[in-house]
Design a protein around this motif. Structure first.
Motif: not given
Length: 942
Positions: A208-209, A211-213, A215, A217-219, A271
């Protein structure tokens, strides 16, 4: 079917195991055919890969102990064939397939294990060990650099599912319970399961982190969310049944795991809702499966403390049980609140309570009413509750009826648990104390009738046909426990049995069939009733059992015989009727040995003769004893060995003769028992019950040497107790009471002897023999000794003993509760005294007794016997005018009592005693005639 889909771990039957195994085995044969005949060389490699995958997938649908192993063998062959080809080699999905096969094998594996018993370790490796081993291999391979075989959420969730299904069966009950090695393995698997959950959570967090890093959505797709929730739910179930730490604040505790699951769902619910709204397909772990897992997780959490307590033999006390029920209620309310606050498209993540959850909470509150928790201290706790546990259970049932849809029937087993809770009130004085004697069974019966009425209306069904029968048995058992229920308890039990028969007939034999236990309970209630027709009713019940295809067992025959022993109408029934029951049992034993005429049945028959007025009582008793001895010698069956109860019944029967010869015969039997035991011819040693039976014979026959013989027996008991180091021979309170009764019945002054033995009792009590604490019966026997002594101060001394009884009781000694016999005996002790104020003394004693009756002690209701004793004392006045005047005054008070009392109806003895007493106290003839006429008129009116 739907049940199998919802409960895939339900133990498969023989047909399912074989059919699914044969189908999977056929795919294996087809695969072997392809590989052996080089067919694979003629087809594309992708088709060949599919052949391996299909052969593996077949074992994921086979309910067989070896499904996972067979699937894993195919995977190994597949890997050997294409291991070096990056495009064709086994993928992570193939390892998923193996885990699914191991999961499907759990139910059959443990069914086979249960049937065959545990085998040597290594040959009996559980699916959980295999699944975790496979997961470790993949983690090691990934750590070594293989990015294609990195375990994903589905892999972790499936492995945890295998562990859960290996530890717990389809009902979430522990499976590894054979021996110490099983328990050790259970603990190891549980700890490793929580470690796997932590690995999965860390992996999800990192992804999750990451994917966020980058850019994103982290989904994560909805399938992976569902697998993550499934893994959490399985760990909740494991934590709720297998406890690895005592610390309730541990992260592995059920409450902590449930909170973790709820927080995970709450955090990510928005989510998941978004993914559902965008039409993201849900595959693999579908919504119905997730909802099912979550419902089971809540069910396990609700019952976790209750299950553990039952494994340990119950909670520590009532307070612990109440605290557990309150904790479960909080979980239940939280589940319900979360469901009500959730959106419609997330109902599978926030399931509402189902029938099983309501039932679980009912059981938690019902547990608080278990007999084992009922103590003086716990009743004080119970009394302070705002709502009693049985009322809580009822309220939960009513809530469920309102909450569950009108179109859905309710399982009658839930109502049965509420009926059980009500039936337990007989053990809780704090609840029933201010109610009628039969409050508990009648209240339970009312709840039972309500349930059956709901069944008639179609609102309740019985998934198990025995549930209705068990519900009736709960109420019948409650009535059978009411030893003073008398005629009312018997009639209500018989009416319930009639209701069962009617419901059984109306349902076409589907529900409420009276079983062996039902008839046993009804027979016990009949025998406890002590009514005139108890034995006749018991005989009719024995005949009725045959109509339901049931043959009476030993306990049923024994209860019927006991009905005679406790019947109020013994004199009108020939004990031969009881012996006829024994004859039936003997004949059945001779025909097919389906029942045994054991020592208990013979003892009951002997007791029937002993309690009757039959002249053949002692002869029959001895004959039956010899018959039982012969049966034991011929068979060697310990059930036929005469025991102390049998010998006691024979001795009791012999004592009824009322002759010195009966005492001699009793002593001969006692001598024989001692001799046979000491010479090791038998293992049945005479106990205190046997010696006490001989003492009873002495008490009833009053031989000339009775007192000396009684003291000799007491010494004999003490000597044998010391020499054999056997406390079962040592005199108890009953033995002492019979000895004192002998002293009180014997002619002469035995006061000093009685006081000596009473002192002996008190000394033994102080030294630790708590059962020898003197009670009302013991003190009354001493009072009777004063009465029979002829001493001039007998009344004064007897009253001192009565005062002691009252003082002890008022200070909290319930064993010294004053009864009407103690007051009557004290009054009788004043009879021969020449004290001028003796009439005044006995009247004051009577007034004291009446005051206690007025203050609520209904057992001290005045009766004609005690009033006749007072009149008799006045009939022996002193020669002084003052003494006669006092006696006359008391006699007039007695006349007034007879005239005004609503419950004292004098008989001819009372009136004659009163007329004779007046003759000795009234010197004026005219006055005597006038008072006598008033007495005569009173007797006519009464």
């Amino acid at each position: 079917d739907d049940f199998r889909r919802k409960n895939p771990q339900y133990p498969p039957n023989f047909a399912i195991t074989n059919i699914t195994h044969d189908a999977a085995a056929m795919t294996r044969k087809l695969l072997d055919h392809l590989t052996r005949n080089n067919v694979m060389q003629k087809i594309p490699q992708k088709v060949e890969v599919n052949a391996y995958k299909m052969a593996m997938a077949a074992w994921t649908n086979a309910f067989h102990p070896d499904s996972g192993d067979r699937c894993e063998v195919i995977l190994e062959e597949y890997g050997e064939r294409f291991g070096g080809d990056m495009n064709l080699m086994p993928t992570l999905e193939c390892y998923h397939t193996v885990l699914e096969a191991h999961n499907k094998s759990c139910s059959a594996f443990f069914s086979k294990r249960k049937k065959e018993g545990p085998k040597t370790k290594g040959k009996n490796t559980t699916p959980a060990e295999k699944a975790l081993g496979l997961l470790r291999i993949l983690n090691n391979v990934h750590t070594a650099g293989d990015m294609f075989l990195k375990p994903d959420v589905k892999m972790y969730a499936t492995a945890l599912s295998v562990v859960k299904n290996s530890l717990l069966n389809w009902e979430c009950k522990r499976q590894l319970v054979f021996d110490e090695s099983d328990l050790k393995l259970e603990m190891e698997l549980t700890v490793e399961a929580f470690g796997v959950l932590d690995q999965m959570k860390n992996m999800l967090r990192d992804e999750f982190q990451d994917k966020k890093a980058k850019g994103g959505s982290g989904e994560i797709n909805i399938e992976r969310w569902h697998f993550a929730i499934q893994a959490h739910a399985d760990c909740v179930m494991i934590a709720s049944r297998i406890f690895i730490e005592n610390d309730i604040n541990s992260k592995y505790a059920p409450a902590a795991q449930l909170r973790d699951l709820e927080d995970f769902i709450s955090t990510h619910s928005s989510t998941i809702a978004g993914l559902i709204e965008t039409g993201n397909p849900s595959s693999g772990a579908n919504e119905a499966e997730i909802q099912n897992r979550l419902e089971k997780a809540y069910f396990c959490s609700l019952t976790s403390e209750l299950i553990l307590a039952k494994e340990l033999g119950g909670f520590g006390d009532l307070s612990d049980a109440l605290m557990s029920a309150e904790t479960s209620e909080k979980i239940f309310k939280r589940m319900k609140r979360r469901s009500e606050d959730s959106s419609r498209n997330l109902q599978h993540l926030f399931p509402s309570p189902k029938q099983e959850h309501y039932d679980a909470l009912i059981q938690c509150w019902g547990e608080c009413l278990q007999n084992r928790y009922s103590t003086a201290a716990s009743n004080l706790v119970m009394k302070k509750l705002n709502v009693f546990p049985h009322d809580k259970a009822s309220d939960i049932l009513f809530q469920m009826e309102n909450y569950i849809s009108d179109t859905k029937q309710i399982d009658g087993a839930i109502s049965s648990n509420v009926v059980w809770a009500w039936s337990q009130l007989i053990y809780w004085p704090a609840i029933y104390k201010n109610e009628s004697y039969l409050y508990s069974p009648m209240a339970a019966e009312k709840m039972l009738k309500r349930t059956m009425d709901q069944y008639e209306l179609g609102r309740i069904y019985f998934q198990n046909n025995t549930s209705a029968t068990k519900m009736y048995n709960f109420v019948l058992r409650s009535y059978s426990k009411m030893h003073k229920g008398g005629k009312t308890a018997m009639e209500r039990s018989l009416a319930l049995l009639d209701d069962m028969k009617q419901r059984y007939d109306q349902s076409g034999g589907l529900i409420a069939r009276p079983d062996d236990f039902s008839f046993g309970l009804v027979l016990r209630t009949i025998s406890n009733s002590g009514t005139k027709d108890a034995f006749i009713q018991a005989e009719s019940i024995l005949k009725l059992m045959g109509k339901f295809g049931l043959m009476p067992r030993e306990k049923h025959y024994l209860a019927a015989m006991r009905a005679f022993l406790l019947s109020a109408n013994q004199n009108d029934i020939d004990p031969a009727s009881v012996e006829s029951i024994l004859d039936v049992v003997k004949q059945r034993y001779k025909d097919d040995m389906s029942v045994k005429p054991n020592a208990a049945i013979y003892s009951a028959c002997v007791s029937a003769y002993a309690k009757s007025n039959s002249s053949k009582s002692s002869q029959k008793a001895v004959l039956l004893l010899e018959e039982l001895k012969t049966l034991y010698e011929e068979t060697g069956d310990s059930d036929f060995r005469p025991d102390n109860v049998m010998y006691g019944a024979v001795l009791d029967s012999i004592s009824k003769n009322g002759t010195e010869e009966s005492v001699n015969q009793s002593m001969q039997i006692l001598d024989e028992m001692e001799k046979n035991y000491d010479s090791k011819q038998t293992t049945v040693a005479p106990n205190r019950y046997t010696y006490t039976s001989v003492l009873h014979a002495i008490s009833k026959t009053k031989p000339t040497n009775g007192v000396a013989l009684a003291e000799f027996l007491m010494k004999r008991m003490d000597d044998r107790s010391r020499s054999l180091q056997d406390n079962s021979v040592r005199p108890d309170k009953v033995t002492f009471s019979v000895l004192l009764d002998i002293l009180s019945r014997s002619k002469g002054d035995y006061v000093d002897l009685a006081e000596k033995w009473l002192k002996e009792m008190a000394e033994r009590y102080i030294k630790g023999e708590l059962g020898l604490k003197p009670d009302t019966f013991i003190y009354t026997a001493l009072i009777n000794c004063y009465w029979k002594s002829g001493r001039q101060n007998a009344g004064f001394e007897a009253e001192k003993v009565l005062n002691l009884i009252e003082e002890n009781y008022d200070q909290g000694d319930i064993g010294c509760k004053p009864d009407i016999f103690a007051y009557t005996s004290t009054i009788n002790a004043y009879g021969r005294s020449w004290s001028e104020d003796k009439a005044h003394k006995v009247w004051e004693i009577y007034k004291r007794m009446k005051e206690r009756y007025s203050n609520g002690d209904v057992s001290l209701k005045p009766n004609k016997i005690i009033l006749t004793s007072i009149i008799n004392v006045c009939g022996y006045p002193t020669k002084s005018p003052a003494g006669k005047k006092t006696s006359l005054k008391v006699l007039l008070e007695c006349m007034l009592e007879l005239q005004t009392s609503k419950f004292i109806n004098p008989d001819s003895k009372t009136i004659c005693t009163l007329l004779n007493a007046l003759k000795y106290t009234v010197e004026n003839d005219a006055q005597l005639y006038r008072i006598g006429a008033a007495v005569f008129e009173l007797s006519c009116k009464k």
